[in-house]
Design a protein around this motif. Sequence first.
Motif, PDB file in Angstrom:
ATOM      1  N   ALA A 195      78.405  26.894  20.776  1.00 28.69           N
ATOM      2  CA  ALA A 195      78.964  28.189  20.389  1.00 28.69           C
ATOM      3  C   ALA A 195      77.863  29.236  20.345  1.00 28.69           C
ATOM      4  CB  ALA A 195      79.653  28.084  19.028  1.00 28.69           C
ATOM      5  N   ALA A 196      78.229  30.448  20.719  1.00 26.81           N
ATOM      6  CA  ALA A 196      77.298  31.570  20.659  1.00 26.81           C
ATOM      7  C   ALA A 196      77.938  32.692  19.863  1.00 26.81           C
ATOM      8  CB  ALA A 196      76.941  32.052  22.060  1.00 26.81           C
ATOM      9  N   ALA A 197      77.131  33.392  19.078  1.00 25.30           N
ATOM     10  CA  ALA A 197      77.686  34.443  18.228  1.00 25.30           C
ATOM     11  C   ALA A 197      76.643  35.513  17.954  1.00 25.30           C
ATOM     12  CB  ALA A 197      78.192  33.855  16.910  1.00 25.30           C
ATOM     13  N   ASN A 198      77.105  36.745  17.833  1.00 26.86           N
ATOM     14  CA  ASN A 198      76.278  37.821  17.314  1.00 26.86           C
ATOM     15  C   ASN A 198      76.322  37.747  15.788  1.00 26.86           C
ATOM     16  OD1 ASN A 198      75.738  38.807  19.909  1.00 26.86           O
ATOM     17  ND2 ASN A 198      77.573  40.096  19.879  1.00 26.86           N
ATOM     18  N   PRO A 199      75.269  38.197  15.108  1.00 26.37           N
ATOM     19  CA  PRO A 199      75.250  38.084  13.649  1.00 26.37           C
ATOM     20  C   PRO A 199      76.103  39.129  12.935  1.00 26.37           C
ATOM     21  CG  PRO A 199      73.213  39.063  14.431  1.00 26.37           C
ATOM     22  CD  PRO A 199      73.980  38.660  15.643  1.00 26.37           C
ATOM     23  N   CYS A 200      76.557  40.159  13.650  1.00 25.43           N
ATOM     24  CA  CYS A 200      77.342  41.219  13.022  1.00 25.43           C
ATOM     25  C   CYS A 200      78.103  41.968  14.110  1.00 25.43           C
ATOM     26  CB  CYS A 200      76.434  42.172  12.243  1.00 25.43           C
ATOM     27  SG  CYS A 200      75.292  43.098  13.304  1.00 25.43           S
ATOM     28  N   ASP A 254      67.601  41.883  13.475  1.00 25.54           N
ATOM     29  CA  ASP A 254      66.750  42.129  14.641  1.00 25.54           C
ATOM     30  C   ASP A 254      65.543  42.960  14.210  1.00 25.54           C
ATOM     31  OD1 ASP A 254      65.582  42.873  17.051  1.00 25.54           O
ATOM     32  OD2 ASP A 254      67.502  42.962  18.096  1.00 25.54           O
ATOM     33  N   PRO A 255      64.320  42.466  14.430  1.00 22.45           N
ATOM     34  CA  PRO A 255      63.140  43.226  13.995  1.00 22.45           C
ATOM     35  C   PRO A 255      62.865  44.456  14.848  1.00 22.45           C
ATOM     36  CG  PRO A 255      62.463  41.255  15.179  1.00 22.45           C
ATOM     37  CD  PRO A 255      63.955  41.173  15.018  1.00 22.45           C
ATOM     38  N   GLU A 256      63.512  44.569  16.003  1.00 23.38           N
ATOM     39  CA  GLU A 256      63.206  45.662  16.921  1.00 23.38           C
ATOM     40  C   GLU A 256      64.276  46.744  16.962  1.00 23.38           C
ATOM     41  OE1 GLU A 256      62.568  43.923  20.698  1.00 23.38           O
ATOM     42  OE2 GLU A 256      60.902  42.648  20.040  1.00 23.38           O
ATOM     43  N   HIS A 299      72.154  24.681  13.972  1.00 18.74           N
ATOM     44  CA  HIS A 299      72.284  26.135  13.984  1.00 18.74           C
ATOM     45  C   HIS A 299      70.914  26.727  14.281  1.00 18.74           C
ATOM     46  CE1 HIS A 299      75.212  24.829  10.655  1.00 18.74           C
ATOM     47  NE2 HIS A 299      75.884  24.894  11.783  1.00 18.74           N
ATOM     48  N   ILE A 300      70.792  27.501  15.347  1.00 21.57           N
ATOM     49  CA  ILE A 300      69.486  28.087  15.663  1.00 21.57           C
ATOM     50  C   ILE A 300      69.634  29.585  15.928  1.00 21.57           C
ATOM     51  CG2 ILE A 300      68.648  25.920  16.642  1.00 21.57           C
ATOM     52  CD1 ILE A 300      68.901  27.217  19.404  1.00 21.57           C
ATOM     53  N   ASP A 301      68.560  30.305  15.629  1.00 23.60           N
ATOM     54  CA  ASP A 301      68.508  31.731  15.920  1.00 23.60           C
ATOM     55  C   ASP A 301      67.828  31.924  17.269  1.00 23.60           C
ATOM     56  OD1 ASP A 301      69.675  32.407  13.491  1.00 23.60           O
ATOM     57  OD2 ASP A 301      67.745  32.435  12.456  1.00 23.60           O
ATOM     58  N   VAL A 302      68.405  32.765  18.093  1.00 22.73           N
ATOM     59  CA  VAL A 302      67.855  33.055  19.415  1.00 22.73           C
ATOM     60  C   VAL A 302      67.515  34.535  19.474  1.00 22.73           C
ATOM     61  CG1 VAL A 302      68.259  32.983  21.905  1.00 22.73           C
ATOM     62  CG2 VAL A 302      69.283  31.232  20.436  1.00 22.73           C
ATOM     63  N   TRP A 303      66.225  34.835  19.642  1.00 25.79           N
ATOM     64  CA  TRP A 303      65.778  36.227  19.698  1.00 25.79           C
ATOM     65  C   TRP A 303      65.353  36.584  21.121  1.00 25.79           C
ATOM     66  CZ3 TRP A 303      67.299  38.387  15.442  1.00 25.79           C
ATOM     67  CH2 TRP A 303      67.315  37.652  14.256  1.00 25.79           C
ATOM     68  N   ARG A 304      65.355  37.867  21.400  1.00 24.70           N
ATOM     69  CA  ARG A 304      64.910  38.313  22.722  1.00 24.70           C
ATOM     70  C   ARG A 304      63.447  37.939  22.926  1.00 24.70           C
ATOM     71  NH1 ARG A 304      68.041  42.629  21.092  1.00 24.70           N
ATOM     72  NH2 ARG A 304      66.196  43.669  20.236  1.00 24.70           N
ATOM     73  N   CYS A 305      63.145  37.453  24.133  1.00 26.54           N
ATOM     74  CA  CYS A 305      61.760  37.088  24.424  1.00 26.54           C
ATOM     75  C   CYS A 305      60.993  38.317  24.914  1.00 26.54           C
ATOM     76  CB  CYS A 305      61.697  35.958  25.442  1.00 26.54           C
ATOM     77  SG  CYS A 305      62.470  36.341  27.018  1.00 26.54           S
ATOM     78  N   ASP A 306      59.692  38.185  25.028  1.00 22.96           N
ATOM     79  CA  ASP A 306      58.824  39.274  25.449  1.00 22.96           C
ATOM     80  C   ASP A 306      59.189  39.717  26.868  1.00 22.96           C
ATOM     81  OD1 ASP A 306      56.739  41.068  25.718  1.00 22.96           O
ATOM     82  OD2 ASP A 306      55.331  39.524  26.381  1.00 22.96           O
ATOM     83  N   ARG A 313      69.369  22.811  10.471  1.00 19.92           N
ATOM     84  CA  ARG A 313      70.556  22.992   9.617  1.00 19.92           C
ATOM     85  C   ARG A 313      70.480  24.306   8.848  1.00 19.92           C
ATOM     86  NH1 ARG A 313      75.496  20.780  10.185  1.00 19.92           N
ATOM     87  NH2 ARG A 313      76.687  21.132   8.294  1.00 19.92           N
ATOM     88  N   MET A 314      69.286  24.826   8.651  1.00 19.21           N
ATOM     89  CA  MET A 314      69.120  26.061   7.911  1.00 19.21           C
ATOM     90  C   MET A 314      69.237  27.243   8.862  1.00 19.21           C
ATOM     91  SD  MET A 314      68.589  24.840   4.909  1.00 19.21           S
ATOM     92  CE  MET A 314      69.664  23.493   5.391  1.00 19.21           C
ATOM     93  N   ARG A 315      69.997  28.262   8.493  1.00 19.14           N
ATOM     94  CA  ARG A 315      70.208  29.403   9.371  1.00 19.14           C
ATOM     95  C   ARG A 315      69.441  30.608   8.838  1.00 19.14           C
ATOM     96  NH1 ARG A 315      74.916  27.071   8.208  1.00 19.14           N
ATOM     97  NH2 ARG A 315      75.484  28.684   6.709  1.00 19.14           N
ATOM     98  N   GLY A 316      68.896  31.366   9.809  1.00 19.59           N
ATOM     99  CA  GLY A 316      68.115  32.539   9.417  1.00 19.59           C
ATOM    100  C   GLY A 316      68.980  33.724   9.119  1.00 19.59           C
ATOM    101  N   CYS A 317      69.883  34.072  10.057  1.00 16.03           N
ATOM    102  CA  CYS A 317      70.645  35.318   9.884  1.00 16.03           C
ATOM    103  C   CYS A 317      72.115  35.061   9.607  1.00 16.03           C
ATOM    104  CB  CYS A 317      70.495  36.200  11.137  1.00 16.03           C
ATOM    105  SG  CYS A 317      71.029  35.427  12.667  1.00 16.03           S
ATOM    106  N   LEU A 318      72.520  33.847   9.414  1.00 15.88           N
ATOM    107  CA  LEU A 318      73.916  33.560   9.073  1.00 15.88           C
ATOM    108  C   LEU A 318      73.967  32.622   7.888  1.00 15.88           C
ATOM    109  CD1 LEU A 318      76.907  33.832   9.804  1.00 15.88           C
ATOM    110  CD2 LEU A 318      76.677  31.796  11.201  1.00 15.88           C
TER     111      LEU A 318
END
Length: 497
Positions: A337-342, A349-351, A379-386, A492-497
């Motif tokens: 599954a893929a989801a946006n956080p909001c 998002d730091p940027e 559950h993993i957080d996926v951020w934009r890469c450089d 198992r620990m989620r950063g933004c959800l």
Amino acid sequence: MHLQCVLKSATIVGVAALPVDVEVVVSNGLPGMTIVGMPDAAVRESQERVRAAIRACGFTMPQDKVVVNLAPGSLRKVGAGFDLPIAAAILGATGQVDSRKLEQYLWAGELSLEGAVRPVKGVIAYASCARDLGLSLAVSCDSQDCAPLEGIEQFGFRSLAGLRTLDPAPLRPKAYERGRALLDFGEIRGHEAAKRAMQIAAAGGHGILLMGPPGSGKTMLAKALPSILPPLGEKERIQAAMVHSVAGEPIGAILAGARPFRCVHHSASMAGLVGGGTPVRPGEISLAHEGVLFLDELPEFSPAALQALRQPMEQGSITVTRADGSVKMPARFMTVAAANPCPCGYFGDPERACTCTPSQVSRYQGRIGGPLLDRIDMHIDVWRCDPGSIIHGGESAGAASAKLSVGVCAAREFARWRIEVLGDEDGDSAASLLSRCRLDSSGEALLESVAKSQGLSGRGIARVLSVARTIADMDESKRVGESHLVEAIGFRMRGCL
């Protein structure tokens, strides 16, 4: 005058073909044909196609009363596949074809007005039913979903006229190629931690939730997953191909060993997702059997559809209940599954600043539901890469699918060795998992501490242990160590959800 012939056919219920006796009686009375035995509209309409086909092929349609009974009467008969068995039974009853030879087959096929035999859905299911009855299968020569089943001879007719000689052409399964996966992990720049997570998920068949802002690569990671999954085994191929055959989907890639990958749009109804309709047909979760079910934009799905996934995710099957009975269909799939956080997609998002209010974020994330989240192992957080890694390339070359798949296959092979040599039980209960993990006292203390501090449920603890056991299998370790347990807890620990 009283002439009779009884042949075997079948009707599709869910993903299985159930046997049906096609009984034909030709007797004195007003000319005409009557079909009884709970036929649907397509079966009732077959009398006109049968009449035209019999005459077009040079046979004689009896000028007497023809009664066709489809037994058992309590089972609803659906589809145009009864054209061929009804026509064959009429010809057998009137002596135009040797009925004893007709009784050697299970018949399924639609007829054109010129007598051509057209293919029907579910040939693999019909073949399985014929094998159980000790019969050969007679269908159309143009059937595209013939599969290599042991213990069954499959034959094809081009026209109803072929019943004169009853010398049908043997159906031989085609040779298919597995084909290329949608995407290779080597084409995805960066995301090394996410690739590691996808490799672990593939090794253990774990469900995984990818959470992150738009454009971070969640969909690409999901589409690359089939490239590292091992090919289907022989039994798995037949089971998966049978579901696709009944649904009228291509089965070539599945018979070649490729695992199904179903990408479901969030507008899908609950019946389209889990199966349903009249008659009951398999949904996306059954079409993903032995493969991957990808749910993009997870919070956008209707809550009812999402919660309907809870039972099949744990049981590997789905039971659809209707007024006339229940239908059980296979649904053992790997959830991605893929989801946006909001709603705007940029919470955390730091940027880029998020424009959503806290209540909007909470409401959006709450659409998924805690019970469903609890059933997704990782559950993993996926951020934009450089951007530089995308433009100039570089670091992802060592994490291509070929390399990752080696680790997946090795982990699965070690797990099979554990079961065969060490006698590990293959169960999902916490007790069974604890036995397989062989935790020492420090590992048990760590797990207990994390479970208390994070409020893990019994299911959550079991999921952590299951992922940790997979990580240990990748290291070919009999015992789950603290490093394996820590990595599993991190998933198992989620950063933004």
